[in-house]
Design an enzyme around this catalytic site. Structure first.
Site, mmCIF file in Angstrom:
data_model
loop_
_atom_site.group_PDB
_atom_site.id
_atom_site.type_symbol
_atom_site.label_atom_id
_atom_site.label_comp_id
_atom_site.label_asym_id
_atom_site.label_seq_id
_atom_site.Cartn_x
_atom_site.Cartn_y
_atom_site.Cartn_z
ATOM 1 N N THR A 18 -40.184 35.971 8.616
ATOM 2 C CA THR A 18 -40.826 37.312 8.175
ATOM 3 C C THR A 18 -41.129 37.287 6.718
ATOM 4 O O THR A 18 -40.402 36.753 6.151
ATOM 5 C CB THR A 18 -39.807 38.322 8.500
ATOM 6 O OG1 THR A 18 -39.506 38.249 10.006
ATOM 7 C CG2 THR A 18 -40.437 39.698 8.478
ATOM 8 N N ASP A 39 -52.415 23.307 6.235
ATOM 9 C CA ASP A 39 -52.542 24.631 6.966
ATOM 10 C C ASP A 39 -53.627 25.535 6.403
ATOM 11 O O ASP A 39 -53.131 26.614 6.405
ATOM 12 C CB ASP A 39 -51.252 25.060 7.434
ATOM 13 C CG ASP A 39 -51.500 26.131 8.529
ATOM 14 O OD1 ASP A 39 -50.500 26.920 8.814
ATOM 15 O OD2 ASP A 39 -52.490 25.824 9.615
#
Length: 719
Positions: free
Chosen positions: A29, A138
């Protein structure tokens, strides 16, 4: 966008209090959080259920390393991290700007000029990684944040060293299918050319709003990436051949980053000038919103009710949290500043009726004022000019106009100076002296040249950029110098030896030498944050380790330490201001405004706890400081009694990272995106100026307040 904290989210992680959620995924998170000094950061954590996996912990540690490699120009500056904590976390600069996917989906595809500027900037960002033998692996629109000063690349969760396959199983593909390279989709080595492929896919999305290989199930996407042709419909015609080349299936057929950048953009103009107004508006809106964000937490689900309410966090109070938000770090605030330069003052900034939003008297820009990553330069005032040291050169500016009066070059790296009685001093190297030595030089205005003094510090390597000239007082210069190898990144190496010395400018002899602590490789924390001689004492804020700062007071006759105590803040920039000190006390901000006795470091007086104060300024027996939530405050230096506090209802945006500048009629400090002039008798703001400044300096002789941000020096009247 920020959302309320979940009922089971922690209250704090490390030294940071959580404010809101920014997003959550399979690995962890990301939170908005604030440090003790009020700095707002993006704090990434790992889910507890996977934190026990050694391999995933290794990935997290490598992500921290990669984020540091890319630096704060092309990425979010790493503020702090603890990859070894029970819940590993990484705190970075809070970037004010939307992700590329949010911008495109919210305002539409970018025009060709924007795509070109974005692509060239991302080439520079990836080149920064590749030159350190790291690939991102990524790159996708959601991992690119748009700011007015350029894009920032984030999320290095699967970045790794080129050629290092220890974290990848053979035949396994790791990444985001829609933006993978063919070799990555096949589970093979993804090198620098793979990042070029992904970059082209990102730019196709920016230009069209679609990924080059469509959408759908991961297996379908992986097949198209490996075997299908890219869909370039909607891409501006001049860019189609270039993107097609970048999206070649064979890595060797793709251009390198330098070739790609050269064909995309010539590098001229500011990045913001290439962005559509709608994107700039979104950047501006986020710049305003971040100041208003306060902690909220969802309650635990009730067994009998399915309805949940969002409730404010009760401790600390809502007013206190709004106040602390005013100490938002300058690096975050600057990201949204360009919007306010181009447009009117934002609606959130409710100026008093007597306030005029004035422009600076003059500005000097176009140079990177964060020299080599060591921090913003200081504008020095000497010989009737303003001097901006820029590594191996300095710009000499006219105080009345800000125009350059010429560039001065010297024989060694120098970017910090000292001034005594209008005379400029700097560190250099006299080639006439044999062996490794650092000279203390002066600017000879009559000869229009730099000249060495008699002082030469032997067994010191002049090319080491972290060498520091702390100050010059009387006949002595106080200098921190190192000896050893000069690393490619111009930082520290553990094998270097560092000393603090007092050099006699008249005789050339060294009065004393004291050892300094070693530094870790690549560190960007100088040994000394601030220094000043008062009476027989050298008062310093000294970085004793990577994340530790101490107040260290020495005897100027021997260099011996008289007393030493820790003084750590979450934002090192908040202690780079000039020291507020007299022969009785050293005055420090923080969670209290404190006066430490110069004789032994004992506490002389302190304000009540619970209020954040910025670095103070001492003038005529009065200590001026900025308090979060309350604005400018004046305190009696001898007793600590509060004399007055600014009459304002807008203290929530008070900037506590830098000390106020005090003139004869007004005291100046930053509040939101304004420089406020507060009347010293009426205690109200009477003038405001637009500012993006992070550091503010007084130039009494020219009656100027000088404000420094990342690429601009601005001058305002000092009255």
């Amino acid at each position: 966008m920020p959302t309320p904290l979940a009922h089971d989210d922690p209250v704090t992680l490390g030294p940071y209090r959580l404010v809101a959620r920014l997003g959550s995924g399979g690995m962890g998170t990301v939170y908005m959080a604030r440090g003790v000094g009020g700095r707002t950061v993006a704090l990434k954590t790992m889910h507890a259920r996977i934190a026990t996996d050694p391999g995933i912990r290794t990935r997290f540690r490598l992500e921290v390393d990669a984020a540091r490699v890319i630096g704060d120009r092309f990425g979010a500056r790493v503020v702090d991290a603890d990859p070894f904590a029970e819940t590993p976390w990484l705190a970075t600069e809070f970037v004010l700007g939307p992700a590329l996917d949010e911008a495109v989906l919210g305002t539409g595809p970018l025009p060709e000029r924007s795509v070109r500027a974005l692509g060239a900037a991302l080439c520079s960002a990836l080149d920064q990684l590749h030159r350190s033998d790291v690939v991102h692996r990524d790159l996708k629109p959601s991992n690119i944040l748009l700011t007015a000063y350029g894009p920032k690349v984030i999320d290095f969760g699967i970045a790794r060293a080129i050629g290092d396959d220890r974290l990848t199983r053979t035949g396994a593909s790791v990444g985001t299918p829609a933006f993978m390279s063919p070799e990555q989709a096949s589970g093979e080595e993804h090198g620098a050319a793979g990042d070029v492929f992904a970059l082209a896919g990102v730019l196709v999305f920016a230009a069209t709003g679609r990924a080059p290989f469509g959408s759908g199930q991961p297996a379908d996407l992986l097949y198209r990436v490996r075997y299908a042709e890219a869909d370039l419909r909607g891409v501006p015609a001049p860019l189609v051949p270039l993107f097609a080349q970048c999206l070649a299936k064979e890595p060797e057929k793709r251009p390198c980053l330098a070739q790609l950048a050269a064909q995309l953009h010539d590098g001229r103009g500011e990045f913001a000038e290439q962005l559509p107004d709608a994107v700039l508006a979104e950047i501006g809106r986020r710049a305003a919103d971040v100041w208003r964000t306060v902690p909220q937490r969802l309650p635990a689900p009730a067994a009998e009710e399915g309805v949940t309410e969002v409730t404010p966090v009760s401790d600390p109070s809502r007013r206190r949290l709004l106040a602390v938000s005013g100490a938002l770090a300058a690096t975050a605030a600057a990201s949204g500043v360009w919007w306010y330069r181009r447009r009117a003052t934002p609606p959130a900034a409710k100026a008093p009726p007597q306030t005029r939003n004035l422009e600076p008297q003059w500005q000097y820009g176009g140079k990177d004022l964060d020299v080599l990553g060591w921090g913003l330069v200081v504008p020095y005032q000497a010989d009737g000019s303003i001097w901006l040291p820029l590594n191996a050169t300095a710009e000499r500016l006219a105080p009345t106009t800000g125009r350059s009066q010429g560039e001065v070059r010297v024989t060694a790296n120098w970017w910090q100076m000292a001034v005594q009685d209008g005379q400029l001093y700097l560190l250099g190297h006299d080639p006439a002296r044999t062996g490794e030595s650092v000279s203390v030089d002066t600017w000879n205005g009559g000869a229009d040249a730099v000249r060495p003094t008699s002082a030469a510090l032997t067994n010191a390597t002049p090319a080491l950029v972290p060498n520091q000239l702390l100050c010059v007082v009387g006949d002595f210069a106080y200098v921190a110098v190192g000896q050893g190898q000069v690393p490619a990144d111009k930082g520290f190496l553990p094998a270097q030896t560092w000393t603090l010395r007092a050099a006699d400018l008249g005789t050339g002899r060294t009065r004393w030498t004291q050892p300094l602590s070693q530094r870790s490789s690549g560190s960007r924390r100088l040994h000394f944050v601030a220094a000043k001689v008062v009476g027989e004492r050298l008062v310093t804020l000294q970085a004793t380790a990577e994340a530790q700062t101490h107040v260290v007071v020495r005897d100027i006759r021997s260099g011996a330490v008289l007393w030493d105590m820790p003084y750590n803040v979450s934002d090192p920039d908040a202690i780079r201001s000039e020291l507020a000190v007299d022969e009785t006390y050293l005055y420090l901000g923080g969670t209290q405004l404190r006066a430490l006795r110069m004789s032994d470091g004992a506490l002389g007086w302190a304000t009540a706890a619970g209020q954040i104060y910025g670095p103070p300024t001492l003038t005529n027996g009065v200590v001026y400081t900025v308090g979060s939530g309350i604005g400018l405050t004046a305190v009696d230096a001898a007793t600590g009694k509060v004399l007055w506090t600014e009459a304002t209802t807008e203290g929530a945006e008070a900037y506590t990272v830098w000390q106020p500048v005090v003139g004869t009629r007004y005291a100046y400090y930053r509040n939101g995106l304004q420089l406020r002039a507060v009347n010293l008798t009426g205690h109200r703001t009477v003038l405001t100026y637009r500012t993006a400044g992070k550091h503010f300096h007084a130039y009494p002789e020219a009656r100027l307040v000088l404000a420094v941000d990342d690429d601009r020096l601005s001058a305002y009247p000092l009255r």
